[in-house]
Design a protein around this motif. Structure first.
Motif, PDB file in Angstrom:
ATOM      1  N   GLY A  48      38.111  36.508  39.595  1.00 33.76           N
ATOM      2  CA  GLY A  48      37.731  37.555  40.542  1.00 33.76           C
ATOM      3  C   GLY A  48      38.005  37.239  41.992  1.00 33.76           C
ATOM      4  N   LEU A  49      37.610  36.065  42.449  1.00 37.05           N
ATOM      5  CA  LEU A  49      37.826  35.704  43.851  1.00 37.05           C
ATOM      6  C   LEU A  49      39.319  35.642  44.166  1.00 37.05           C
ATOM      7  CD1 LEU A  49      36.470  35.013  46.505  1.00 37.05           C
ATOM      8  CD2 LEU A  49      36.425  32.615  45.797  1.00 37.05           C
ATOM      9  N   GLN A  50      40.087  35.156  43.226  1.00 37.63           N
ATOM     10  CA  GLN A  50      41.546  35.098  43.386  1.00 37.63           C
ATOM     11  C   GLN A  50      42.124  36.518  43.499  1.00 37.63           C
ATOM     12  OE1 GLN A  50      43.408  33.211  40.032  1.00 37.63           O
ATOM     13  NE2 GLN A  50      45.360  32.929  41.084  1.00 37.63           N
ATOM     14  N   LEU A  51      41.605  37.439  42.702  1.00 42.67           N
ATOM     15  CA  LEU A  51      42.064  38.833  42.778  1.00 42.67           C
ATOM     16  C   LEU A  51      41.786  39.412  44.167  1.00 42.67           C
ATOM     17  CD1 LEU A  51      40.907  40.149  39.295  1.00 42.67           C
ATOM     18  CD2 LEU A  51      43.273  40.041  40.118  1.00 42.67           C
ATOM     19  N   ARG A  52      40.594  39.161  44.699  1.00 40.68           N
ATOM     20  CA  ARG A  52      40.256  39.659  46.033  1.00 40.68           C
ATOM     21  C   ARG A  52      41.188  39.073  47.084  1.00 40.68           C
ATOM     22  NH1 ARG A  52      37.518  38.190  50.656  1.00 40.68           N
ATOM     23  NH2 ARG A  52      37.051  36.170  49.767  1.00 40.68           N
ATOM     24  N   GLN A  53      41.395  37.762  47.042  1.00 37.96           N
ATOM     25  CA  GLN A  53      42.244  37.103  48.030  1.00 37.96           C
ATOM     26  C   GLN A  53      43.681  37.618  47.959  1.00 37.96           C
ATOM     27  OE1 GLN A  53      41.418  33.084  46.806  1.00 37.96           O
ATOM     28  NE2 GLN A  53      39.785  32.828  48.332  1.00 37.96           N
ATOM     29  N   GLU A  54      44.206  37.763  46.757  1.00 36.32           N
ATOM     30  CA  GLU A  54      45.587  38.234  46.612  1.00 36.32           C
ATOM     31  C   GLU A  54      45.719  39.702  46.999  1.00 36.32           C
ATOM     32  OE1 GLU A  54      47.703  37.164  43.073  1.00 36.32           O
ATOM     33  OE2 GLU A  54      46.831  35.143  43.062  1.00 36.32           O
ATOM     34  N   PHE A  55      44.709  40.512  46.692  1.00 38.65           N
ATOM     35  CA  PHE A  55      44.736  41.920  47.097  1.00 38.65           C
ATOM     36  C   PHE A  55      44.831  42.007  48.615  1.00 38.65           C
ATOM     37  CE2 PHE A  55      42.560  45.644  48.710  1.00 38.65           C
ATOM     38  CZ  PHE A  55      43.137  46.681  47.993  1.00 38.65           C
ATOM     39  N   GLU A  56      43.969  41.280  49.306  1.00 41.11           N
ATOM     40  CA  GLU A  56      43.960  41.332  50.768  1.00 41.11           C
ATOM     41  C   GLU A  56      45.255  40.781  51.349  1.00 41.11           C
ATOM     42  OE1 GLU A  56      40.310  39.530  52.124  1.00 41.11           O
ATOM     43  OE2 GLU A  56      39.121  41.239  51.404  1.00 41.11           O
ATOM     44  N   ALA A  57      45.781  39.710  50.788  1.00 42.28           N
ATOM     45  CA  ALA A  57      47.030  39.139  51.290  1.00 42.28           C
ATOM     46  C   ALA A  57      48.191  40.110  51.088  1.00 42.28           C
ATOM     47  CB  ALA A  57      47.320  37.812  50.581  1.00 42.28           C
ATOM     48  N   ARG A  58      48.216  40.789  49.956  1.00 46.01           N
ATOM     49  CA  ARG A  58      49.337  41.690  49.660  1.00 46.01           C
ATOM     50  C   ARG A  58      49.276  42.989  50.445  1.00 46.01           C
ATOM     51  NH1 ARG A  58      51.166  40.522  43.900  1.00 46.01           N
ATOM     52  NH2 ARG A  58      50.898  38.281  43.876  1.00 46.01           N
ATOM     53  N   THR A  59      48.089  43.352  50.900  1.00 48.38           N
ATOM     54  CA  THR A  59      47.969  44.591  51.679  1.00 48.38           C
ATOM     55  C   THR A  59      47.909  44.298  53.172  1.00 48.38           C
ATOM     56  OG1 THR A  59      45.563  44.589  51.442  1.00 48.38           O
ATOM     57  CG2 THR A  59      46.827  45.865  49.813  1.00 48.38           C
ATOM     58  N   GLY A  60      48.399  43.127  53.563  1.00 51.78           N
ATOM     59  CA  GLY A  60      48.434  42.790  54.966  1.00 51.78           C
ATOM     60  C   GLY A  60      47.067  42.590  55.569  1.00 51.78           C
ATOM     61  N   GLU A  61      46.066  42.323  54.727  1.00 49.21           N
ATOM     62  CA  GLU A  61      44.675  42.133  55.146  1.00 49.21           C
ATOM     63  C   GLU A  61      44.137  43.312  55.954  1.00 49.21           C
ATOM     64  OE1 GLU A  61      44.112  38.215  56.785  1.00 49.21           O
ATOM     65  OE2 GLU A  61      45.179  37.296  55.114  1.00 49.21           O
ATOM     66  N   VAL A  62      44.693  44.498  55.712  1.00 47.54           N
ATOM     67  CA  VAL A  62      44.266  45.709  56.397  1.00 47.54           C
ATOM     68  C   VAL A  62      43.097  46.350  55.657  1.00 47.54           C
ATOM     69  CG1 VAL A  62      44.998  48.014  57.109  1.00 47.54           C
ATOM     70  CG2 VAL A  62      46.547  46.089  57.380  1.00 47.54           C
ATOM     71  N   TRP A  63      43.052  46.191  54.326  1.00 49.23           N
ATOM     72  CA  TRP A  63      41.992  46.779  53.519  1.00 49.23           C
ATOM     73  C   TRP A  63      41.145  45.665  52.918  1.00 49.23           C
ATOM     74  CZ3 TRP A  63      46.943  49.165  52.179  1.00 49.23           C
ATOM     75  CH2 TRP A  63      47.101  50.395  52.799  1.00 49.23           C
ATOM     76  N   PRO A  64      40.070  45.266  53.585  1.00 47.50           N
ATOM     77  CA  PRO A  64      39.227  44.216  53.003  1.00 47.50           C
ATOM     78  C   PRO A  64      38.584  44.714  51.714  1.00 47.50           C
ATOM     79  CG  PRO A  64      38.259  45.081  55.033  1.00 47.50           C
ATOM     80  CD  PRO A  64      39.582  45.754  54.853  1.00 47.50           C
ATOM     81  N   LEU A  65      38.387  43.814  50.809  1.00 42.08           N
ATOM     82  CA  LEU A  65      37.828  44.157  49.505  1.00 42.08           C
ATOM     83  C   LEU A  65      36.656  43.230  49.226  1.00 42.08           C
ATOM     84  CD1 LEU A  65      38.361  46.014  47.061  1.00 42.08           C
ATOM     85  CD2 LEU A  65      39.841  44.232  46.142  1.00 42.08           C
ATOM     86  N   ASN A  66      35.512  43.806  48.915  1.00 40.67           N
ATOM     87  CA  ASN A  66      34.310  43.050  48.600  1.00 40.67           C
ATOM     88  C   ASN A  66      34.471  42.454  47.206  1.00 40.67           C
ATOM     89  OD1 ASN A  66      31.643  42.696  47.351  1.00 40.67           O
ATOM     90  ND2 ASN A  66      30.877  43.535  49.283  1.00 40.67           N
ATOM     91  N   VAL A  67      34.126  41.183  47.057  1.00 45.79           N
ATOM     92  CA  VAL A  67      34.273  40.542  45.758  1.00 45.79           C
ATOM     93  C   VAL A  67      33.409  41.232  44.699  1.00 45.79           C
ATOM     94  CG1 VAL A  67      32.518  38.727  45.976  1.00 45.79           C
ATOM     95  CG2 VAL A  67      34.597  38.294  44.649  1.00 45.79           C
ATOM     96  N   GLY A  68      32.276  41.799  45.111  1.00 48.83           N
ATOM     97  CA  GLY A  68      31.451  42.563  44.173  1.00 48.83           C
ATOM     98  C   GLY A  68      32.197  43.773  43.630  1.00 48.83           C
ATOM     99  N   GLN A  69      32.992  44.429  44.498  1.00 47.64           N
ATOM    100  CA  GLN A  69      33.798  45.567  44.058  1.00 47.64           C
ATOM    101  C   GLN A  69      34.854  45.122  43.056  1.00 47.64           C
ATOM    102  OE1 GLN A  69      35.807  47.639  47.241  1.00 47.64           O
ATOM    103  NE2 GLN A  69      36.534  49.261  45.884  1.00 47.64           N
ATOM    104  N   VAL A  70      35.397  43.930  43.270  1.00 49.86           N
ATOM    105  CA  VAL A  70      36.396  43.399  42.336  1.00 49.86           C
ATOM    106  C   VAL A  70      35.763  43.244  40.958  1.00 49.86           C
ATOM    107  CG1 VAL A  70      37.818  41.392  41.741  1.00 49.86           C
ATOM    108  CG2 VAL A  70      37.764  42.233  44.095  1.00 49.86           C
ATOM    109  N   TYR A  71      34.592  42.577  40.898  1.00 47.69           N
ATOM    110  CA  TYR A  71      33.968  42.332  39.597  1.00 47.69           C
ATOM    111  C   TYR A  71      33.513  43.628  38.932  1.00 47.69           C
ATOM    112  CZ  TYR A  71      34.244  37.309  40.112  1.00 47.69           C
ATOM    113  OH  TYR A  71      34.717  36.033  40.221  1.00 47.69           O
ATOM    114  N   THR A  72      33.032  44.581  39.714  1.00 52.63           N
ATOM    115  CA  THR A  72      32.641  45.869  39.151  1.00 52.63           C
ATOM    116  C   THR A  72      33.855  46.594  38.572  1.00 52.63           C
ATOM    117  OG1 THR A  72      30.828  46.053  40.726  1.00 52.63           O
ATOM    118  CG2 THR A  72      31.555  48.086  39.683  1.00 52.63           C
ATOM    119  N   THR A  73      34.953  46.587  39.330  1.00 50.65           N
ATOM    120  CA  THR A  73      36.166  47.272  38.883  1.00 50.65           C
ATOM    121  C   THR A  73      36.749  46.593  37.650  1.00 50.65           C
ATOM    122  OG1 THR A  73      36.610  47.945  41.152  1.00 50.65           O
ATOM    123  CG2 THR A  73      38.452  48.078  39.597  1.00 50.65           C
ATOM    124  N   VAL A  74      36.792  45.267  37.661  1.00 48.07           N
ATOM    125  CA  VAL A  74      37.338  44.536  36.511  1.00 48.07           C
ATOM    126  C   VAL A  74      36.456  44.758  35.276  1.00 48.07           C
ATOM    127  CG1 VAL A  74      37.884  42.235  35.609  1.00 48.07           C
ATOM    128  CG2 VAL A  74      38.570  42.856  37.915  1.00 48.07           C
TER     129      VAL A  74
END
Length: 192
Positions: free
Chosen positions: A18-44
């Motif tokens: 999960g934490l890796q998914l959040r970090q990679e999401f933010e890196a790939r979107t230019g860190e413009v759209w921050p993502l809460n790790v809780g949202q990652v786990y809920t979505t997954v």
């Protein structure tokens, strides 16, 4: 923005936690759209419930639980990537609504309102342009996001210009007429 599908895309590259998914999401979107790790786990968790993702580490929750995409998840990702977004009705855009409302208000300084928004949009475009200038050449996510925002903002500025032209040639909005005084009531005595 579909976080659900973005996470499927990241998982299509291989298992991730999960934490890796959040970090990679933010890196790939230019860190413009921050993502809460809780949202990652809920979505997954929802993706797992729907059979699009499976976890490799049993039922233990936590940051080291890894997830992988299933064949059904791969098919869903492919469908999402190739399906154009729906454009059935225009989205509710706050700026469009403001202009429509202001155009009907007799005392509104519509030209001033348009200019205020135009100035803000151009300042925002300048910030994205500076962001692009300062970005590393290989920061593809940030560069693409900045380009997309600049083009979107340019389109809004063009719409403001068009709206100003249309509004300039419309008849002035009349002030609402004052309500007519209520007719005097005749009382039973006055009628006698």
């Amino acid at each position: 923005m579909s976080v659900r599908h973005a996470l499927l895309a990241l998982l299509s590259e291989g298992p991730k936690y999960g934490l890796q998914l959040r970090q990679e999401f933010e890196a790939r979107t230019g860190e413009v759209w921050p993502l809460n790790v809780g949202q990652v786990y809920t979505t997954v968790a929802r993706l797992e419930r729907d059979g699009l993702v499976a976890s490799d580490d049993g039922d233990e929750p936590g940051p080291q639980k890894t997830f992988r995409i299933t064949p059904e998840g791969g098919a869903e990702l492919a469908r999402w990537l190739t399906t154009p977004p729906t454009a059935d009705a225009p989205p509710r855009d706050e700026l469009v609504i403001k202009v429509l409302v202001a155009a009907r208000l007799p005392e509104a300084d519509v030209a001033g309102i348009l200019q205020s928004h135009r100035r803000h949009l151009i300042e925002t475009m300048s910030r994205y342009t500076r962001l692009k200038q300062d970005a590393a050449e290989d920061d593809l996510g940030l560069l693409l996001v900045a380009d997309a925002e600049i083009f979107r903002l340019e389109a809004v500025v063009r719409w403001l210009d068009a709206a100003e032209g249309r509004l300039r040639h419309r008849p002035p909005v009349a002030s609402p007429a004052a309500p007519a005084p209520a007719p005097a009531r005749r009382t039973a005595r006055a009628a006698r």
